[in-house]
Scaffold this motif. Structure first.
Motif, PDB file in Angstrom:
ATOM      1  N   ALA A   1      -4.018  -9.613-117.536  1.00 12.96           N
ATOM      2  CA  ALA A   1      -3.017 -10.675-117.666  1.00 12.96           C
ATOM      3  C   ALA A   1      -2.604 -11.208-116.303  1.00 12.96           C
ATOM      4  N   HIS A   2      -2.455 -10.295-115.333  1.00 10.87           N
ATOM      5  CA  HIS A   2      -2.154 -10.747-113.980  1.00 10.87           C
ATOM      6  C   HIS A   2      -3.296 -11.588-113.423  1.00 10.87           C
ATOM      7  N   GLY A   3      -4.525 -11.214-113.727  1.00 12.90           N
ATOM      8  CA  GLY A   3      -5.686 -11.874-113.161  1.00 12.90           C
ATOM      9  C   GLY A   3      -5.878 -13.301-113.630  1.00 12.90           C
ATOM     10  N   PHE A   4      -5.457 -13.605-114.879  1.00  9.03           N
ATOM     11  CA  PHE A   4      -5.650 -14.989-115.342  1.00  9.03           C
ATOM     12  C   PHE A   4      -4.347 -15.663-115.762  1.00  9.03           C
ATOM     13  N   ALA A   5      -3.216 -15.152-115.259  1.00  8.09           N
ATOM     14  CA  ALA A   5      -1.912 -15.685-115.671  1.00  8.09           C
ATOM     15  C   ALA A   5      -1.790 -17.178-115.423  1.00  8.09           C
ATOM     16  N   ALA A   6      -2.356 -17.684-114.330  1.00  7.49           N
ATOM     17  CA  ALA A   6      -2.193 -19.099-113.968  1.00  7.49           C
ATOM     18  C   ALA A   6      -3.314 -19.977-114.498  1.00  7.49           C
ATOM     19  N   CYS A   7      -4.247 -19.408-115.263  1.00  8.24           N
ATOM     20  CA  CYS A   7      -5.378 -20.176-115.786  1.00  8.24           C
ATOM     21  C   CYS A   7      -4.977 -20.978-117.019  1.00  8.24           C
ATOM     22  N   ALA A   8      -5.784 -21.961-117.340  1.00  7.33           N
ATOM     23  CA  ALA A   8      -5.593 -22.728-118.568  1.00  7.33           C
ATOM     24  C   ALA A   8      -5.866 -21.827-119.771  1.00  7.33           C
ATOM     25  N   PRO A   9      -5.276 -22.146-120.929  1.00 11.09           N
ATOM     26  CA  PRO A   9      -5.480 -21.302-122.116  1.00 11.09           C
ATOM     27  C   PRO A   9      -6.947 -21.060-122.452  1.00 11.09           C
ATOM     28  N   SER A  10      -7.784 -22.094-122.340  1.00 11.67           N
ATOM     29  CA  SER A  10      -9.204 -21.914-122.655  1.00 11.67           C
ATOM     30  C   SER A  10      -9.877 -20.964-121.674  1.00 11.67           C
ATOM     31  N   GLU A  11      -9.424 -20.999-120.413  1.00 10.87           N
ATOM     32  CA  GLU A  11      -9.995 -20.111-119.413  1.00 10.87           C
ATOM     33  C   GLU A  11      -9.553 -18.668-119.644  1.00 10.87           C
ATOM     34  N   LYS A  12      -8.323 -18.500-120.102  1.00 10.26           N
ATOM     35  CA  LYS A  12      -7.852 -17.140-120.402  1.00 10.26           C
ATOM     36  C   LYS A  12      -8.704 -16.508-121.494  1.00 10.26           C
ATOM     37  N   ALA A  13      -9.010 -17.287-122.510  1.00 10.68           N
ATOM     38  CA  ALA A  13      -9.837 -16.768-123.592  1.00 10.68           C
ATOM     39  C   ALA A  13     -11.230 -16.410-123.080  1.00 10.68           C
ATOM     40  N   ALA A  14     -11.750 -17.248-122.204  1.00 11.00           N
ATOM     41  CA  ALA A  14     -13.087 -17.003-121.667  1.00 11.00           C
ATOM     42  C   ALA A  14     -13.118 -15.751-120.807  1.00 11.00           C
ATOM     43  N   LEU A  15     -12.070 -15.549-120.006  1.00 10.25           N
ATOM     44  CA  LEU A  15     -12.054 -14.425-119.086  1.00 10.25           C
ATOM     45  C   LEU A  15     -11.635 -13.125-119.755  1.00 10.25           C
ATOM     46  N   ALA A  16     -11.214 -13.183-120.999  1.00  6.35           N
ATOM     47  CA  ALA A  16     -10.809 -11.966-121.694  1.00  6.35           C
ATOM     48  C   ALA A  16     -11.997 -11.036-121.934  1.00  6.35           C
ATOM     49  N   GLY A  17     -13.197 -11.578-121.929  1.00  8.16           N
ATOM     50  CA  GLY A  17     -14.405 -10.764-122.083  1.00  8.16           C
ATOM     51  C   GLY A  17     -15.299 -10.923-120.876  1.00  8.16           C
ATOM     52  N   ASP A  18     -16.528 -10.446-121.004  1.00 12.59           N
ATOM     53  CA  ASP A  18     -17.480 -10.511-119.895  1.00 12.59           C
ATOM     54  C   ASP A  18     -18.633 -11.451-120.217  1.00 12.59           C
ATOM     55  N   VAL A  19     -18.384 -12.474-121.007  1.00  9.29           N
ATOM     56  CA  VAL A  19     -19.478 -13.339-121.444  1.00  9.29           C
ATOM     57  C   VAL A  19     -19.484 -14.689-120.741  1.00  9.29           C
ATOM     58  N   VAL A  20     -18.432 -15.002-120.024  1.00  7.04           N
ATOM     59  CA  VAL A  20     -18.363 -16.263-119.276  1.00  7.04           C
ATOM     60  C   VAL A  20     -18.236 -15.920-117.794  1.00  7.04           C
ATOM     61  N   PRO A  21     -19.104 -16.472-116.953  1.00  6.15           N
ATOM     62  CA  PRO A  21     -19.040 -16.122-115.530  1.00  6.15           C
ATOM     63  C   PRO A  21     -17.821 -16.711-114.841  1.00  6.15           C
TER      64      PRO A  21
END
Length: 604
Positions: free
Chosen positions: A48-68
């Motif tokens: 959560a700290h790592g993607f707190a400032a990201c857009a919602p779509s980016e948070k979903a992408a970064l929640a796993g290891d499938v999007v670089p």
């Protein structure tokens, strides 16, 4: 053409010397690759700290290891002209990453100091050490383990070497370096140098000098002479860390922005999530390092890289020496004449055919390894190109021109400007040193004259102003090494010594300090090792001793009986004034542990 036997022999020797360190390095890289980027296994709080400032779509992408996720390391500041263009790069990279189905985040920023601002000033004593600070700052940014690849935004003197040390340390990640390009051509560099000499002689005032300097350094981008900053860009392309043809495209142009977007997309394409996984630790090897050295010689590049390349290579477990660099210089011809090795600037070099032309000539002559890996794929041959802009805003590449656009600036191999490269190792009873001969006229490469000893560049300048130096002499400027005061560049001495040379005197410089990559026509034995504070013989030279600087035979001697020289006790001046002011007190530990110049002068 088959590889030149000397290039092959030096490469083999480096490989054998490095075997143990390289195996350990690669084992660590492979171990980290096997662990991978584990965003999905981070604790919820970590992620959560790592993607707190990201857009919602980016948070979903970064929640796993499938999007670089692409980590951006930036050295942006808007005081440094070469780095000012980086202000807009993170958004360009983020937009390009999104188009490619990935995410990009600024992982961290690193300091970027301007040697042009600090020349002759106390801040210059932090310059070399800033390289290692940059490497450490990069490590902090990437230590979050949120990234599948990294792009490095850097241009200038210590910034690219520091970023490279860090990139190799994080060898499990793909790495692409993204340049900003040179500023457009302003006042010619030789005219700027002429005004500087007139000012040193008191023939023009400060107003005229400032006007000339401002016309030379006039806008965003790298200084246009071929110093360390532009040598950095050449190295990154020769070593396959840039995308092809990207080094010398001016900032603020559509092609420059297109190359930046392309670099971001390419970085995402070579992550472990794709089919072209290219971790930089696997990609870079002894051949890549040798290619960088060959490019340095063929272009008459910066003396600073006789220090930086050793430190950069060491970060990848590769042991490069001055002897390797010197032996390659003996067989690599000078193919470029860019100021201070000629009158042209890097824009004219690029227009004449640039690095694409140069790389092709080196490959065809068997002087560079073609069978290397790069961020672009297999082999160096794809870099023998010129990058151009398509109508749709994408980048296309064409073969480098068959004929140089200006053979006074960029020569084909059969018409090389000189048969050897621009850098040579000097050895003798004063230790080892580096000399750059490419900008020194042949008749001035051997100087034998009485020594005039100084403990600072300020003392030499004062002697010049007092009229004490109108004669043949070898200026010995000591206590300028890494342990003494951080090994500052002594570029301001170039003007004074140049004036004396133009008056007909035989002059040379011997110092354990550094000179700017822009230094030229005066023979200078620099990086003398061991340094004076480390017991080096340079600290035992006395006024009037006859000193030989022989850039042809590779000799550096003081004509003193060996027993007498050994018995002399070296002077140790009061260096306490170098230990504080403008942040120098924070670097005391660096000065204490700094390595020798011939070992990279690193604090690691």
């Amino acid at each position: 053409m088959s590889l030149h036997q000397t290039v092959a022999a030096v490469t083999d020797r480096i490989r054998e010397r490095s075997r143990g360190a390289r195996e350990t390095y690669l084992e660590r890289v492979e171990a980290q690759i096997s662990r991978g980027v584990h965003r999905s296994t981070l604790s919820c709080g970590n992620l959560a700290h790592g993607f707190a400032a990201c857009a919602p779509s980016e948070k979903a992408a970064l929640a796993g290891d499938v999007v670089p996720n692409l980590g951006i390391i930036t050295s942006y500041n808007d005081m440094l002209s070469a780095h000012q263009p980086f202000e807009t790069y993170p958004q360009l990279i983020k937009d390009a990453a999104r188009e490619a189905g990935g995410v990009a985040q600024v992982a961290g920023g690193v300091p970027a100091m301007c040697d042009g601002v600090t020349q002759g000033q106390p801040g210059m004593e932090l310059s070399l050490f800033s390289r290692d600070v940059i490497a450490m700052a990069t490590a902090v940014g990437l230590s979050h383990n949120m990234f599948d690849a990294a792009v490095y935004l850097g241009v200038c003197d210590k910034i690219v070497p520091g970023l490279t040390i860090a990139a190799f340390t994080f060898g499990h990640l793909p790495a692409i370096f993204v340049p900003a390009g040179p500023m457009t051509t302003g006042l010619p560099n030789d005219e700027k140098a002429r005004i500087r000499q007139l000012y040193a002689e008191g023939k023009v005032g400060r107003a005229e000098l400032l006007e000339a300097e401002s016309k030379s350094y006039h806008g965003p981008g790298t200084c246009t002479f071929y110093g360390t900053a532009n040598s950095n860009q050449m190295l990154m392309e020769m070593m396959g860390l840039h995308t092809p043809g990207s080094s010398f495209v001016n900032p603020g142009t559509p092609l420059r922005d297109a190359l930046t977007r392309e670099a971001a997309k390419r970085a995402l394409a070579i992550t472990a999530l794709g089919n072209e996984f290219t971790p930089v630790g696997r990609m870079i090897d002894e051949r890549s390092i040798v290619n960088g050295v060959v490019g340095l010689h063929a272009t008459g590049g910066s003396t600073n890289h006789t220090i930086h390349l050793i430190a950069m290579a060491a970060a990848a477990g590769i042991k490069l020496t001055w002897q390797d660099i010197s032996e390659l210089s003996d067989v690599v011809p000078l193919l470029a004449r860019v100021y201070p090795n000629g009158l042209a600037d890097v824009n004219r070099f690029h227009a004449a055919g640039g690095l694409g032309f140069l790389i092709r000539e080196l490959l065809d002559a068997g002087l560079a390894h073609e069978d290397v890996k790069t961020v672009w794929g297999e082999g160096l041959r794809p870099y023998a190109v010129e990058a151009k802009l398509n109508a749709d805003g994408t980048v296309t590449r064409e073969p480098a021109p068959a004929v140089s656009g200006n053979d006074k600036v960029l020569a084909p191999f059969p018409k090389a400007f000189q048969p050897t490269g621009g850098l040579k190792v000097l050895k003798g009873n004063l230790g080892a040193a580096i000399i750059k001969t490419s900008a020194v006229k042949p008749e001035r490469r051997v100087i034998e004259a009485p020594a005039k000893v100084f403990d600072s560049q300020e003392a030499l300048n004062a002697a010049f102003k007092a009229g004490e130096l109108d004669r043949d002499f070898v200026a010995v400027v000591r206590f300028q090494g890494p342990k003494a005061n951080g090994m500052p560049e002594l570029h301001r001495l170039t003007t004074v010594l140049g004036v004396l040379q133009d008056r007909g005197h035989k002059v040379a410089l011997v110092t354990d300090g550094r000179m700017s990559g822009a230094s030229g026509k005066v023979p200078a034995a620099i990086h003398v090792t061991p340094e004076a504070l480390d017991g080096g013989a340079i600290g035992k030279i006395r006024d009037g001793d006859i000193v030989l600087v022989d850039g042809e035979a590779g000799a550096l001697q003081v004509e003193v009986d060996a027993a007498e020289l050994a018995a002399r006790v070296g002077d140790v001046p009061n260096l306490s004034g170098n230990g504080f002011g403008l942040g120098r007190e924070l670097f005391e530990n660096f000065r204490q542990v700094a390595g020798r110049a011939d070992q990279g002068a690193a604090v690691f």
